[in-house]
Design an enzyme around this catalytic site. Structure first.
Site, PDB file in Angstrom:
ATOM      1  CB  SER A  66      -4.559 -12.022   7.045  1.00  0.00           C
ATOM      2  OG  SER A  66      -4.335 -11.516   5.834  1.00  0.00           O
TER       3      SER A  66
HETATM    4  N1  SAH Z   1      -0.702  -8.702   4.821  1.00  0.00           N
HETATM    5  C1  SAH Z   1      -1.740  -7.446   5.487  1.00  0.00           C
HETATM    6  C2  SAH Z   1      -3.266  -8.393   5.074  1.00  0.00           C
HETATM    7  C3  SAH Z   1      -3.389  -6.567   5.024  1.00  0.00           C
HETATM    8  S1  SAH Z   1      -5.483  -7.022   4.101  1.00  0.00           S
HETATM    9  C4  SAH Z   1      -1.704  -8.124   7.600  1.00  0.00           C
HETATM   10  O1  SAH Z   1      -1.079  -9.242   7.491  1.00  0.00           O
HETATM   11  O2  SAH Z   1      -1.871  -7.178   7.870  1.00  0.00           O
HETATM   12  C5  SAH Z   1      -4.394  -6.429   2.879  1.00  0.00           C
HETATM   13  C6  SAH Z   1      -3.483  -5.013   1.424  1.00  0.00           C
HETATM   14  O3  SAH Z   1      -4.007  -5.060   0.816  1.00  0.00           O
HETATM   15  C7  SAH Z   1      -5.145  -3.974   2.707  1.00  0.00           C
HETATM   16  O4  SAH Z   1      -4.427  -2.315   3.061  1.00  0.00           O
HETATM   17  C8  SAH Z   1      -5.521  -3.491   1.447  1.00  0.00           C
HETATM   18  O5  SAH Z   1      -5.417  -1.595   1.137  1.00  0.00           O
HETATM   19  C9  SAH Z   1      -3.901  -3.587   0.910  1.00  0.00           C
HETATM   20  N2  SAH Z   1      -4.450  -3.655  -0.986  1.00  0.00           N
HETATM   21  C10 SAH Z   1      -5.731  -3.991  -1.758  1.00  0.00           C
HETATM   22  N3  SAH Z   1      -5.358  -3.664  -3.058  1.00  0.00           N
HETATM   23  C11 SAH Z   1      -3.994  -2.817  -3.766  1.00  0.00           C
HETATM   24  C12 SAH Z   1      -2.790  -2.676  -4.217  1.00  0.00           C
HETATM   25  N4  SAH Z   1      -3.534  -2.663  -5.479  1.00  0.00           N
HETATM   26  N5  SAH Z   1      -2.058  -2.203  -4.275  1.00  0.00           N
HETATM   27  C13 SAH Z   1      -1.529  -2.652  -2.721  1.00  0.00           C
HETATM   28  N6  SAH Z   1      -2.322  -2.670  -1.734  1.00  0.00           N
HETATM   29  C14 SAH Z   1      -3.620  -2.993  -1.962  1.00  0.00           C
END
Ligand code: SAH
Length: 220
Positions: A66
Site C-alpha cells: 500500500s
Molecule cells: N498490508 C499489505 C497490503 C497488501 S495488498 C502490505 O502492507 O503490503 C492486500 C492483500 O490482501 C493482498 O496480498 C491480497 O492477497 C490480500 N487479500 C485479499 N483478500 C483477502 C482475504 N479474503 N483474506 C486474506 N487476505 C486477502
C-alpha cells in the site's frame, strides 16, 4: 549499480516529513516509519529507488504494497496502544504488520495467497526477525476465531461489505478500520460500543486491491 543506503535513508526522512505535513501527528506512527524500512518489503530491488515515494508498488501474486500515506493513516486512526491485540486482513508484503508491531501491538495477520504468505513469513521471521507478528494463511472473511476477541482490526484490501465475522471478533470498545466499496473504497472506522452495537464514521476515498473470497494455492 543499485541505489545506495545513504540515498534510501535520506528519502525515508523526506517521506516522514511529508507524512507529518499530510496530518500524520501520532509520533508512534512516524517513529515506526523510521524504524521499519519500506524498501526491504519490496522483492524487486530495481524498485528500491521508489520505495519512499508515496506510491503503491508491485509485490508477488499481482498484489501491491500500500501507499505510505494509506498505511500511516490507517495506523493512526486505529489508535494503537502498547499490547493491543490486532487482527490484520491482507498481509501482502508484511509492511503494515511490521509498522503495527513496531508501535507495540501483537499482530495476527491473514493472507489468502499461499505464495505471498510463504514469502512474507520468511521475510518477517527469518530475514528481518520482526517480533510480535503471527502469520496465517486463510480467508480473512472468516477472521481468526481462535485468537478473538481483538482490540483492533485492520483490513488492508477493499472489502465489498463489512464481514459479520470480523464484527463478532472485535472486543466491546474495540476499533475496526476497513475500506469498503468496489473499485474505490470509503475508509470506515467502526467502534463496537456494546455487544451488537456499533458506531461508524468515514474518512474519504482510498484505492485498494480487492478483498476476495477463499484462499489461493498457486498463482495461475
Ligand atoms: N498490508 C499489505 C497490503 C497488501 S495488498 C502490505 O502492507 O503490503 C492486500 C492483500 O490482501 C493482498 O496480498 C491480497 O492477497 C490480500 N487479500 C485479499 N483478500 C483477502 C482475504 N479474503 N483474506 C486474506 N487476505 C486477502
Amino acid at each position: 549499480m543499485g541505489v545506495s543506503n545513504y540515498m534510501l535513508q535520506g528519502a525515508k526522512k523526506t517521506l516522514i516529513e511529508w507524512l507529518r505535513q499530510q496530518g500524520i501527528t501520532d509520533e508512534n506512527v512516524l517513529h515506526a516509519f523510521d524504524v521499519v524500512e519500506r524498501h526491504k518489503f519490496i522483492e524487486n530491488t530495481l524498485l528500491w529507488n521508489r520505495a519512499y515515494e508515496n506510491t503503491p508498488l508491485p509485490i508477488a501474486c499481482g498484489q501491491t504494497i500500500s501507499q505510505p500515506i494509506t498505511v500511516a493513516f490507517q495506523s493512526q486512526i486505529l489508535q494503537i496502544k502498547e499490547g493491543d491485540q490486532v487482527l490484520e486482513i491482507g498481509t501482502g508484503s508484511g509492511f503494515q504488520a511490521a509498522i503495527l508491531a513496531t508501535m507495540g501491538a501483537r499482530v495476527f495477520t491473514i493472507e489468502r495467497q499461499l505464495e505471498l504468505f510463504r514469502k512474507t513469513r520468511i521475510l518477517l521471521n527469518n530475514t528481518l526477525k520482526i517480533k510480535n507478528v503471527f502469520m496465517n494463511y486463510g480467508d480473512g472473511f472468516e477472521g481468526l476465531p481462535d485468537k478473538a476477541p481483538f482490540d483492533k482490526i485492520i483490513v488492508t484490501c477493499g472489502a465489498p461489505n463489512v464481514p459479520a465475522a470480523l464484527l463478532n471478533q472485535l472486543k466491546v470498545g474495540g476499533i475496526m478500520v476497513i475500506p469498503v466499496g468496489d473499485g474505490v473504497q470509503q475508509m470506515h472506522r467502526i467502534i463496537k460500543t456494546a455487544e451488537n452495537e456499533f458506531q461508524a464514521e468515514t474518512f474519504g476515498e482510498f484505492k485498494f486491491v480487492p478483498m476476495l473470497q477463499k484462499t489461493v494455492k498457486l498463482n495461475p
